[in-house]
Design a protein around this motif. Structure first.
Motif, PDB file in Angstrom:
ATOM      1  N   GLY A 124       0.912  -1.113  -0.074  1.00  0.00           N
ATOM      2  CA  GLY A 124      -0.003  -0.004  -0.119  1.00  0.00           C
ATOM      3  C   GLY A 124       0.986   1.201  -0.169  1.00  0.00           C
ATOM      4  N   SER A 125       0.181   2.315   0.453  1.00  0.00           N
ATOM      5  CA  SER A 125       0.764   3.789   0.403  1.00  0.00           C
ATOM      6  C   SER A 125       0.274   4.476   1.574  1.00  0.00           C
ATOM      7  N   PRO A 126       0.870   5.281   2.085  1.00  0.00           N
ATOM      8  CA  PRO A 126       0.380   6.284   3.175  1.00  0.00           C
ATOM      9  C   PRO A 126      -1.136   6.722   3.043  1.00  0.00           C
ATOM     10  N   GLY A 127      -1.954   6.207   3.882  1.00  0.00           N
ATOM     11  CA  GLY A 127      -3.317   6.535   3.844  1.00  0.00           C
ATOM     12  C   GLY A 127      -4.079   5.390   3.171  1.00  0.00           C
ATOM     13  N   ALA A 197       4.220   6.847   7.068  1.00  0.00           N
ATOM     14  CA  ALA A 197       3.673   7.284   8.035  1.00  0.00           C
ATOM     15  C   ALA A 197       2.037   7.180   7.916  1.00  0.00           C
ATOM     16  N   ASP A 198       1.134   7.023   8.788  1.00  0.00           N
ATOM     17  CA  ASP A 198      -0.044   6.826   8.846  1.00  0.00           C
ATOM     18  C   ASP A 198      -0.661   5.858   7.660  1.00  0.00           C
ATOM     19  N   MET A 199      -0.269   4.712   7.728  1.00  0.00           N
ATOM     20  CA  MET A 199      -0.633   3.657   6.745  1.00  0.00           C
ATOM     21  C   MET A 199      -2.135   3.517   6.750  1.00  0.00           C
ATOM     22  N   ILE A 200      -2.640   3.488   8.106  1.00  0.00           N
ATOM     23  CA  ILE A 200      -3.753   3.076   8.157  1.00  0.00           C
ATOM     24  C   ILE A 200      -4.628   4.386   9.024  1.00  0.00           C
ATOM     25  N   LYS A 201      -5.730   4.414   8.527  1.00  0.00           N
ATOM     26  CA  LYS A 201      -6.431   5.616   9.351  1.00  0.00           C
ATOM     27  C   LYS A 201      -7.011   4.848  10.583  1.00  0.00           C
ATOM     28  N   PRO A 202      -7.323   5.824  11.698  1.00  0.00           N
ATOM     29  CA  PRO A 202      -7.707   5.302  13.001  1.00  0.00           C
ATOM     30  C   PRO A 202      -9.140   4.774  12.719  1.00  0.00           C
ATOM     31  N   GLU A 203      -9.894   5.340  11.988  1.00  0.00           N
ATOM     32  CA  GLU A 203     -11.344   4.855  12.012  1.00  0.00           C
ATOM     33  C   GLU A 203     -11.410   3.411  11.122  1.00  0.00           C
ATOM     34  N   GLU A 204     -10.114   3.148  10.329  1.00  0.00           N
ATOM     35  CA  GLU A 204     -10.185   1.877   9.729  1.00  0.00           C
ATOM     36  C   GLU A 204      -9.481   0.560  10.513  1.00  0.00           C
ATOM     37  N   ALA A 205      -9.216   0.847  11.756  1.00  0.00           N
ATOM     38  CA  ALA A 205      -8.601  -0.228  12.688  1.00  0.00           C
ATOM     39  C   ALA A 205      -9.633  -1.316  12.660  1.00  0.00           C
ATOM     40  N   SER A 206      -9.058  -2.418  12.824  1.00  0.00           N
ATOM     41  CA  SER A 206      -9.812  -3.696  12.944  1.00  0.00           C
ATOM     42  C   SER A 206      -9.458  -4.485  14.250  1.00  0.00           C
TER      43      SER A 206
END
Length: 858
Positions: A124-127, A197-206
């Motif tokens: 992936g990429s950042p975000g 940095a910030d590969m995953i957004k907080p709202e997308e955490a599983s």
């Protein structure tokens, strides 16, 4: 400290067999990458959530039969160009993470042509984090509160896991920290790389629900790449040498005691957070082999394998510490593989090293396809062919997954542009075939027999409030005669004193216990120092053993390289052998066809020859009959003229002249039979014809010297009958019979010495085309040298003629003379005379000529 005793290698237990006979197919998903430019033609269309359709580009509109070709392929799920990374993770990788936490293995790999988005799907990429960072985030969100302290779980470098107490883990952590000159920064304070940095957004955490809280967990990660069919550790720390950089050392594959393949000597790093794990991954990602090609700016030149290993063990009965039982440790792993893309060197413009890299990539992918094909054939046809896992490192490393050690899922990445149509078509066929392979379902791990809820109960005990002193009652005196307040206060103070005394006693006891613990700790420190000295000594021994192991590994690697070369040479020889055998079989078939064709030609030629021979026999028979008829007519004419000549000779005698002795003349008219045999016997000075019906016979006597001729009436002379082997039997009635003769095919001195007469049978073709037989006779004369010589004396000619002339009535000689003396006395008649050879003639023996009497017109 462990002491190893040298002894025999223990026998390995049999491989674990899954107790469940249930199987699951390989899950194959398809992801379509968006087009790079709006004006490009698209060759892939998403029809439904499970089906795509391939459209043939303009340059490939027609196939062999000239029809427009469109093909549909089905998958477990198809992700279009608008699907997010989160949705892809929910369907593909999240079930594998769930299995990992529950003690099951999993394998996930991306497959496709170069530039189809495999690395983006995995990293992936950042975000827009890919499958790998989202898997790490979900793992630590689920097991974060239940992680063991660092170094409680420890790898044994043999793909196994050991467990130790928290005290031992603390000592090992201090020892490792002392080995580093610069103290490490805690994992929570690591400065994130701006690229990740910030590969995953907080709202997308599983997060996974239902995690066993009575177990303790630890995560270990390792990162390797397979480059040119060699395995390299991307996390291995190498010493930087600017003058002479040391090349990385390749690793080898080994099999542990449970028959699981692993990379020997690979560094496994224990991580305590998703950020730390991804930092470790990114550190190895920077070392991965990439190159700029015509089709991809950052083309992966190797297969990368990121292994997440989860070790878990149950807590003890109190729920305080990890159970110190190695057999209770459960180890599961999730392998995330980013395969290098298949490519054609003509399109990528590769040269030199890039061509070699592309060849190795394509060869390893070909081996993967071959293994999948044989697995599918064995399962569908019931065969038991050997799957060639060892032909490449990538298939050899993951052979256990296809044998039933975990789930296997594949994400097929495709680029819809028309330039990749042919390569994408091959990828689709491979994906369709892979879906038909069944993999055994992994077995659930056994559940520990302790009471559940131990961790929660222990935490409740720790958080219980401390015992406090009883409170004092009210001490206010309002009446001088109050007798209740003071006694109550005195009782409360006594209770407090009693409690205080109990606390003092407990404190003293605790102090004594603490002093004992301090004494034990000091003695333990001394023991630890003593053991550290022994450890240093053991470390030196271990270093020596490691050097020896490295030497042996190098030797083993060299031997493996030689074995690979020999295997390749053997494969080349086997290919040559198969090609030569095929060529030999082809030539043998061609030879058999030529022989059969030759036999058919011979039979056809034999038929043609027999037909031609039969035609020519008929033609020759016709010609022979015609010539015989012609010759019989000539013979009849000669016979007539001979009669006229006799009449002329008879009439020309003068009276008064003494007549010579009467000449014996005998003639007979030839009878008109179909075949006439003519026997002409000629000798020097003698010419006679012995008459038979249908024959002409004449005899002329000349004086001979009787001293040179033996009497033929004696009957005692012997003949040598020389008949060559080439003589033909003409089937005539008259045959020469020589009594008292020795028949030979070639004359010899022995035969001539026993006989005094010689006869040679000779056949030749006469001038009229008839075959005539000559009997050349001679006398055998002894020479002065003691040998024998043959003097030829006469020749007899046997000739067969065919006549069809009708029988004509001849005039007798008397009638001729009575009809008139002047009838045959003209010049023409008198000139018609017979000429015969005499002795000394130049015409040679056997020559005879008869003049023909000219017939008068009526």
């Amino acid at each position: 400290i462990y002491f190893y005793r040298k002894g025999k290698t223990p026998r390995r237990p049999p491989p674990k067999k899954p107790s469940s006979n249930q199987t699951d197919p390989v899950g194959v998903y398809c992801r379509v990458r968006p087009l790079g430019a709006e004006d490009e033609e698209c060759c892939i269309e998403v029809i439904s959530s499970t089906t795509i359709q391939m459209h043939t580009p303009e340059g490939f509109k027609t196939n062999r039969n000239g029809e427009y070709k469109e093909t549909q392929y089905s998958f477990k799920k198809v992700f279009g160009v608008s699907v997010s990374q989160m949705e892809l993770f929910e369907h593909v990788a999240k079930p594998l993470v769930d299995d990992l936490i529950h003690g099951k293995n999993g394998l996930l790999f991306t497959y496709g042509v170069t530039g189809s988005g495999k690395t983006f799907t995995m990293t992936g990429s950042p975000g827009q984090g890919g499958l790998l960072p989202r898997s790490l985030d979900m793992i630590f969100n689920s097991i974060g509160p239940y992680q063991a302290k660092r170094y409680v779980f420890k790898t044994d470098e043999k793909n196994g896991m050991e467990i130790q107490t928290e005290v031992d883990a603390l000592l090992e952590r201090q020892r490792r920290d002392n080995n580093f000159s610069v103290p490490k920064t805690p994992s929570t304070r690591l400065k994130a790389d701006p690229e990740i940095a910030d590969m995953i957004k907080p709202e997308e955490a599983s997060k996974l629900d239902g995690v066993d809280d009575d177990s303790s967990y630890s995560i270990f990660v390792s990162y390797v790449e397979i480059y040119n069919n060699y395995i390299y550790d991307l996390l291995e720390e190498t010493q930087e040498d600017a003058i002479k950089p040391k090349p990385p050392q390749s690793k080898i594959l080994r099999e542990d005691q449970n028959h699981i393949m692993y990379v020997a000597g690979c560094l496994e790093v224990e991580v305590k957070s998703a950020e730390e794990a991804f930092q470790v991954f990114w550190r190895g990602q920077k070392k991965r082999k990439v190159a700029n090609t015509r089709l991809n700016r950052e083309s992966s030149r190797s297969h990368s394998v990121f292994i997440i290993k989860l070790a878990q063990a149950p807590l003890d009965a109190d729920g305080d510490n990890v159970l110190q039982d190695k057999n209770q440790i459960s180890v599961s792993q999730l392998c995330l593989v980013d395969l290098a893309g298949s490519e054609r060197t003509g399109r990528t413009g590769a040269e030199g090293t890039r061509i070699r890299e592309a060849g190795n990539i394509n060869q390893s992918l070909l081996n993967l396809r071959t293994c999948i094909e044989i697995l599918r054939e064995n399962q569908m046809c019931g065969t038991n062919k050997m799957v060639p896992y060892r032909d490449s490192k990538i298939t050899h490393l993951f052979k256990n997954y296809f044998d039933g050690e975990g789930k296997v899922r594949m994400v097929v990445c495709v680029n819809p542009k028309t330039d990749d149509y042919e390569e994408t078509l091959l990828v689709m066929r491979f994906a369709e075939m892979t879906q038909e392979v069944e993999v055994a379902r992994p077995v659930d791990r056994p559940i520990c027999g302790f009471t559940p809820g131990r961790r929660h109960r222990n935490q409740m005990t720790i958080n219980r409030p401390l015992i406090i002193l009883p409170s004092l009652p009210s001490c206010e005196l309002t009446d001088p005669h109050d007798d209740i307040t003071l006694p109550r206060l005195i009782e409360a103070l006594k209770n407090r004193q009693r409690v205080k005394q109990m606390l003092i006693e407990d404190s003293n006891m605790i102090k004594s216990v603490l002093q004992e613990l301090d004494t034990g700790l000091i003695s333990k420190d001394n023991f630890i120092q003593e053991q550290n000295g022994k450890l240093l000594e053991k470390d030196r021994i271990i270093q020596g053993n490691k050097a020896e192991i490295e030497r042996l590994e190098k030797k083993s690697k060299m031997q493996e390289h030689k074995i690979d070369i020999l295997q390749k040479t053997t494969k080349i020889f086997e290919d040559d052998k198969r090609s030569l055998q095929h060529e030999l079989g082809t030539r043998e078939q061609r030879l058999q066809r030529e022989l059969s064709e030759k036999r058919r030609m011979e039979q056809r030629l034999h038929g043609v020859i027999s037909d031609t021979q039969f035609k020519w026999e008929k033609e020759c028979e016709r010609r022979v009959n015609a010539l015989q008829l012609e010759m019989q007519n000539k013979l009849w004419v000669k016979d007539e003229k001979l009669k006229q000549l006799k009449a002329i000779v008879t009439e020309s005698k003068t009276p008064g002249r003494p007549e010579p002795p009467p000449r014996q003349t005998q003639s007979a008219s030839p009878s008109p039979v179909p075949y006439t045999h003519k026997n002409t016997h000629k000798t020097p000075g003698f010419n006679g014809h012995f008459g038979q019906p249908g024959q002409e016979e004449s005899c002329t006597t000349t004086p001979v010297r009787p001293l040179h001729r033996r009497s033929r009436s004696a009957g005692g002379e012997k003949w040598v009958d020389h008949k060559p082997s080439s003589s033909m039997d003409l089937g005539t009635v008259l045959q020469p019979v020589i009594p008292n003769a020795i028949q030979v095919s070639a004359p010899s001195e022995k035969a001539l010495s026993k006989c005094d007469r010689y006869v040679l049978t000779h056949q030749e073709v006469a001038s009229d085309g008839e075959i005539q037989t000559k009997l050349i006779k001679g006398e055998v004369i002894k020479t002065r040298g003691g040998g024998q010589a043959v003097q030829f004396t006469d020749i007899e000619t046997l000739k067969q003629e065919l006549t069809t002339v009708p029988r004509r009535k001849r005039k007798s000689s008397e009638g001729m003379s009575a009809s008139g003396d002047g009838a045959l006395t003209d010049v023409e008649t008198r000139c018609s005379v017979a000429v015969e050879m005499r002795a000394g003639s130049n015409m040679g023996p056997g020559y005879e000529h008869h003049a023909v009497t000219k017939r008068r017109k009526p």
